[in-house]
Write an enzyme that holds these catalytic residues in place. Sequence first.
Site, PDB file in Angstrom:
ATOM      1  N   GLY A  40      10.697  40.567  36.034  1.00 54.71           N
ATOM      2  CA  GLY A  40       9.417  41.231  36.228  1.00 54.71           C
ATOM      3  C   GLY A  40       8.336  40.343  36.826  1.00 54.71           C
ATOM      4  N   SER A  72      13.992  40.141  39.148  1.00 48.56           N
ATOM      5  CA  SER A  72      13.298  40.378  40.426  1.00 48.56           C
ATOM      6  C   SER A  72      14.269  40.578  41.589  1.00 48.56           C
ATOM      7  CB  SER A  72      12.307  39.239  40.710  1.00 48.56           C
ATOM      8  OG  SER A  72      11.315  39.201  39.695  1.00 48.56           O
ATOM      9  N   GLU A  81      20.222  36.622  33.277  1.00 51.57           N
ATOM     10  CA  GLU A  81      18.851  37.015  33.581  1.00 51.57           C
ATOM     11  C   GLU A  81      17.904  35.897  33.160  1.00 51.57           C
ATOM     12  OE1 GLU A  81      18.521  41.551  34.020  1.00 51.57           O
ATOM     13  OE2 GLU A  81      17.937  41.004  31.998  1.00 51.57           O
ATOM     14  N   ASN A 104      17.917  49.215  34.873  1.00 51.69           N
ATOM     15  CA  ASN A 104      17.288  49.244  33.552  1.00 51.69           C
ATOM     16  C   ASN A 104      15.896  49.838  33.727  1.00 51.69           C
ATOM     17  OD1 ASN A 104      16.129  48.757  31.075  1.00 51.69           O
ATOM     18  ND2 ASN A 104      16.005  46.521  31.328  1.00 51.69           N
ATOM     19  N   HIS A 136      18.868  41.960  25.787  1.00 50.03           N
ATOM     20  CA  HIS A 136      17.884  41.787  26.870  1.00 50.03           C
ATOM     21  C   HIS A 136      16.795  40.835  26.385  1.00 50.03           C
ATOM     22  CE1 HIS A 136      14.851  42.638  29.883  1.00 50.03           C
ATOM     23  NE2 HIS A 136      15.810  43.158  30.623  1.00 50.03           N
ATOM     24  N   LYS A 150      13.778  50.491  31.542  1.00 51.94           N
ATOM     25  CA  LYS A 150      12.843  50.010  30.505  1.00 51.94           C
ATOM     26  C   LYS A 150      12.072  51.201  29.912  1.00 51.94           C
ATOM     27  CE  LYS A 150      12.432  45.722  33.054  1.00 51.94           C
ATOM     28  NZ  LYS A 150      12.011  44.348  32.930  1.00 51.94           N
ATOM     29  N   GLU A 159      13.734  40.887  26.756  1.00 50.47           N
ATOM     30  CA  GLU A 159      12.551  41.557  26.205  1.00 50.47           C
ATOM     31  C   GLU A 159      12.767  41.932  24.749  1.00 50.47           C
ATOM     32  OE1 GLU A 159      11.999  44.502  29.293  1.00 50.47           O
ATOM     33  OE2 GLU A 159      11.400  42.914  30.686  1.00 50.47           O
TER      34      GLU A 159
HETATM   35  C1  PEP Z   1      15.535  43.619  33.765  1.00 47.15           C
HETATM   36  O1  PEP Z   1      14.763  44.345  33.166  1.00 47.15           O
HETATM   37  O2  PEP Z   1      16.656  43.433  33.310  1.00 47.15           O
HETATM   38  C2  PEP Z   1      15.099  43.015  35.023  1.00 47.15           C
HETATM   39  C3  PEP Z   1      15.922  42.204  35.644  1.00 47.15           C
HETATM   40  O3  PEP Z   1      13.849  43.316  35.470  1.00 47.15           O
HETATM   41  P1  PEP Z   1      13.246  43.054  36.954  1.00 47.15           P
HETATM   42  O4  PEP Z   1      14.294  43.468  37.947  1.00 47.15           O
HETATM   43  O5  PEP Z   1      12.033  43.940  37.023  1.00 47.15           O
HETATM   44  O6  PEP Z   1      12.919  41.613  37.065  1.00 47.15           O
END
Ligand code: PEP
Length: 254
Positions: free
Chosen positions: A176, A215, A170, A10, A98, A12, A100
Site C-alpha cells: 500500500g 504495490s 509481501e 485482496n 497478512h 481488503k 495487516e
Molecule cells: C496486499 O494487500 O496484500 C497488498 C499487496 O497490497 P498492495 O498491492 O496495495 O500493496
Amino acid sequence: MNRTFIVAGNWKMYGSRADNASLIEAIASQFPPAPLAQTIVCPPFVYLQEVGRLLRDAEIPVALGAQDVCAEAQGAYTGEVSATMLKDVGCGYVIVGHSERRLGYGEGDELIARKFAAAQAKALIPILCVGEQLAEREAGRTQEVVARELDAVLELCGAEAFSHAVVAYEPCWAIGTGRNATPEQAEEVHRFIRDRIAARNARIADGVRILYGGSLKAGNAGELFAQPDVDGGLIGGASLKAEEFLAILAAARP
Ligand code: PEP
C-alpha cells in the site's frame, strides 16, 4: 517444474454490493479467453457468497478466496468465521497471516500456523503471507524474519502441507505504499523461501507457488513476473481497478 501462475486480488475492507457488481462486470467484459494464471478474488466476508454468484453468472474462471479464517473449527468465538463456513459459501482459498493482521491485530506465528492448518483441514488452500518490516530489512534481518514465519507452519504442518498451499512474499514496506520490491529483491527472498522448503522436501518446494505482493501494478508486473521464482502476485489496491488487475493478469507467463 512448470508452475501455473496465480493472480489473486485482496480487496481488503473496500467495496459495497454495487461496487462489487461493477468491478466483476468490468473484469468479465475484458477477461482473456485463455488466461495464463489461476485468478482469485478475496472480498470481505460479508460479500463472499454474492461475489461467488456474480462470478458464476459472469461465467469467468475466477476462484473465490477469503481474507482470513478462524483457527478453531467451531464454537463460541464471537465475530469469527470458520473454514467450514468459507467452504460452505464457495471459497477455495484463504489468505492467512497478512501483515495487516500480524501487525494491526497482533496475530503471531503460532496462531497463523493454526489458521493454516484449520484451512487445510477443510480443503481450503491457504495463501500464507510472510515478509519483513522496513526496519528489519534495513537491519539485514529479512531472511531471519521470513524463516521464522515460514518455520512456524513447517513445524506444525510439515513440508508436505505445502503441496496444497501458496506462499506470498509481501515485504511490509511495499504494501500500500507505492514502493515495490525490485525484481532482484523479490527473487532473492522467493529463492530463499523455496530453498527453505526444499531443505525438508525438494519435490514439494519445486511445485509450490510463491507470489509477490506489495504495490504490484500493471507497470511493474512484467519485470517481477519474469523472475524464475516469482509465480504470480497477491494484489491489493490494483485489484480494485479492473483494467489494472487484468493488465497484471496479462503479465503472467506460462
Ligand atoms: C496486499 O494487500 O496484500 C497488498 C499487496 O497490497 P498492495 O498491492 O496495495 O500493496
